[in-house]
Design an enzyme around this catalytic site. Structure first.
Site, PDB file in Angstrom:
ATOM      1  N   ASP A   1     -37.500  33.851 126.862  1.00 24.09           N
ATOM      2  CA  ASP A   1     -36.581  34.385 125.277  1.00 24.09           C
ATOM      3  C   ASP A   1     -36.952  33.875 124.558  1.00 24.09           C
ATOM      4  O   ASP A   1     -37.345  35.263 123.094  1.00 24.09           O
ATOM      5  CB  ASP A   1     -35.277  34.076 125.657  1.00 24.09           C
ATOM      6  CG  ASP A   1     -34.326  35.599 127.621  1.00 24.09           C
ATOM      7  OD1 ASP A   1     -34.516  36.128 127.021  1.00 24.09           O
ATOM      8  OD2 ASP A   1     -35.172  33.560 128.294  1.00 24.09           O
TER       9      ASP A   1
ATOM     10  N   THR B   1     -34.006  38.813 132.375  1.00 25.52           N
ATOM     11  CA  THR B   1     -34.104  37.534 132.169  1.00 25.52           C
ATOM     12  C   THR B   1     -33.447  36.773 133.263  1.00 25.52           C
ATOM     13  O   THR B   1     -34.196  35.811 134.352  1.00 25.52           O
ATOM     14  CB  THR B   1     -32.972  36.605 131.937  1.00 25.52           C
ATOM     15  OG1 THR B   1     -33.268  36.974 129.351  1.00 25.52           O
ATOM     16  CG2 THR B   1     -32.652  35.740 131.357  1.00 25.52           C
TER      17      THR B   1
END
EC number: 3.1.3.7
Length: 359
Positions: A110, A179
């Protein structure tokens, strides 16, 4: 003694006069330049429309160029996402809890993807507002340059520049969508996304799948490299929903469309939008509708909204309201996405889901 005096030769007098004239010239020209700048005249940076005036209001940006940079940013971010996942060193941590009580996870994928995507876009378009899911360190001043090349597939679809005021533009970045699935190594759900909204309306979107290296993009009233499927089942649709609340949607969907309806649990908003389209990716499931019933962030959905809109589809709240991509970074009213269907008729069929979405 006689008083001492200063004698100047004819040459010295000439030099002195020339120096004086030079000083007067520079003073006068500086005065004129200052007067001209009040009226926006003069071509030097800092003295006219090409300098401070342009910087003050942001000037204009070309959406075709923004599309090219957005595609590049999504791919560059995707490279980081893939590299971190393949290293198997994610440095996973929690940012807290979601409203549903699940862990809101973050990884090195990320962070590194966000860094590449944000600074590429910010360097290319310094005057536009950029909203991103992950924190940007103000002390990090990395400059990632764009070579100003527009890919042939974009030039073929978007044949002319499309200028808009920079101040009307908001960019939404999702550096790693899905995620949770990324940490579980469910790679097919993972995407990187960029959206450009103009006056709050989604105008161009990019969804990139790092592990298959497929990229979908579209611009409203511009063109696209992806298209809708030839047919959709409106009577007993296949509905793609979040893995975290598939049971909640299934109960109401079966009541609305009958027991032949199929529910497809999936991760990532980008993946779910691609499920509605004709995507040449073997790992991509197919669906007729995308329904979400809880709070969702705008960087999760803006790119998909722009792509659907460009292809004639719709993405609204469950009550049928258009979504504005300004102001707050999330929406409360759930989500309904469709293409080549009677969207408002679908909205009217789902009153129970609307209520659920506001809980």
């Amino acid at each position: 003694m006689a008083p001492m005096g200063i004698r100047l030769s004819p040459l010295g007098v000439a030099v002195f006069c020339l120096l004086g004239l030079g000083v007067l010239y520079h003073l006068y020209s500086g005065f004129l330049a200052g007067r001209f700048s009040l009226f926006g005249l003069g071509g030097e940076p800092g003295g006219g429309a090409a300098g401070p005036a342009a910087a003050a209001d942001g000037g204009t940006v070309d959406l075709r160029e923004m599309l090219a940079v957005s595609v590049l940013a999504a791919v560059r971010g995707g490279d980081e996402v893939r590299r971190v996942r393949e290293s198997n060193v994610l440095h996973e941590k929690s940012k807290g809890k979601t409203r549903e009580g699940a862990e809101d996870k973050m990884t090195s994928g990320d962070v590194l993807s966000n860094r590449k995507m944000f600074y590429l876009l910010k360097t290319a378009f310094p005057s536009v507002q950029i909203n991103t899911e992950e924190h940007v360190d103000a002390a990090d001043q990395e400059v990632i340059l764009w070579d100003h090349k527009i890919p042939e597939d974009i030039l073929k679809e978007v044949t002319t520049p499309k200028e808009v005021p920079a101040e009307s533009v908001t960019v939404w970045i999702d550096p790693l969508d899905a995620t949770q699935e990324y940490t579980e190594d469910l790679r097919k759900y993972v995407t990187t996304m960029v959206c450009v909204a103009v006056n709050g309306k989604p105008m161009l979107g990019v969804i990139h799948k790092p592990f298959s290296e497929y990229t979908a993009w579209a611009m409203v009233d511009g063109g696209s490299n992806v298209k809708a499927r030839s047919s959709y089942n409106e009577k007993t649709p296949r509905i793609v929903v979040s893995r975290s609340h598939s049971g909640m949607v299934k109960q109401v969907a079966l009541q609305t469309f009958g027991n032949q309806t199929t529910i497809i649990p999936a991760g990532g908003a980008g993946y779910k939008v691609l499920a509605l389209l004709d995507v040449p990716d073997k790992s991509q499931e197919k669906a007729d509708l995308y329904i979400h019933v809880t709070y969702i962030k705008k960087w999760d959905i803006c790119a998909g909204n722009a792509i659907l809109k460009a292809l004639g589809g719709h993405m609204t709240t469950l009550s049928g309201e258009e979504i504005s991509y300004t102001g707050s970074d999330g929406i409360e009213g759930g989500l309904l996405a469709s293409i080549r269907m009677n969207h408002q008729a679908l909205v009217r069929k789902l009153p129970d889901l609307e209520k659920t979405g506001h809980k």
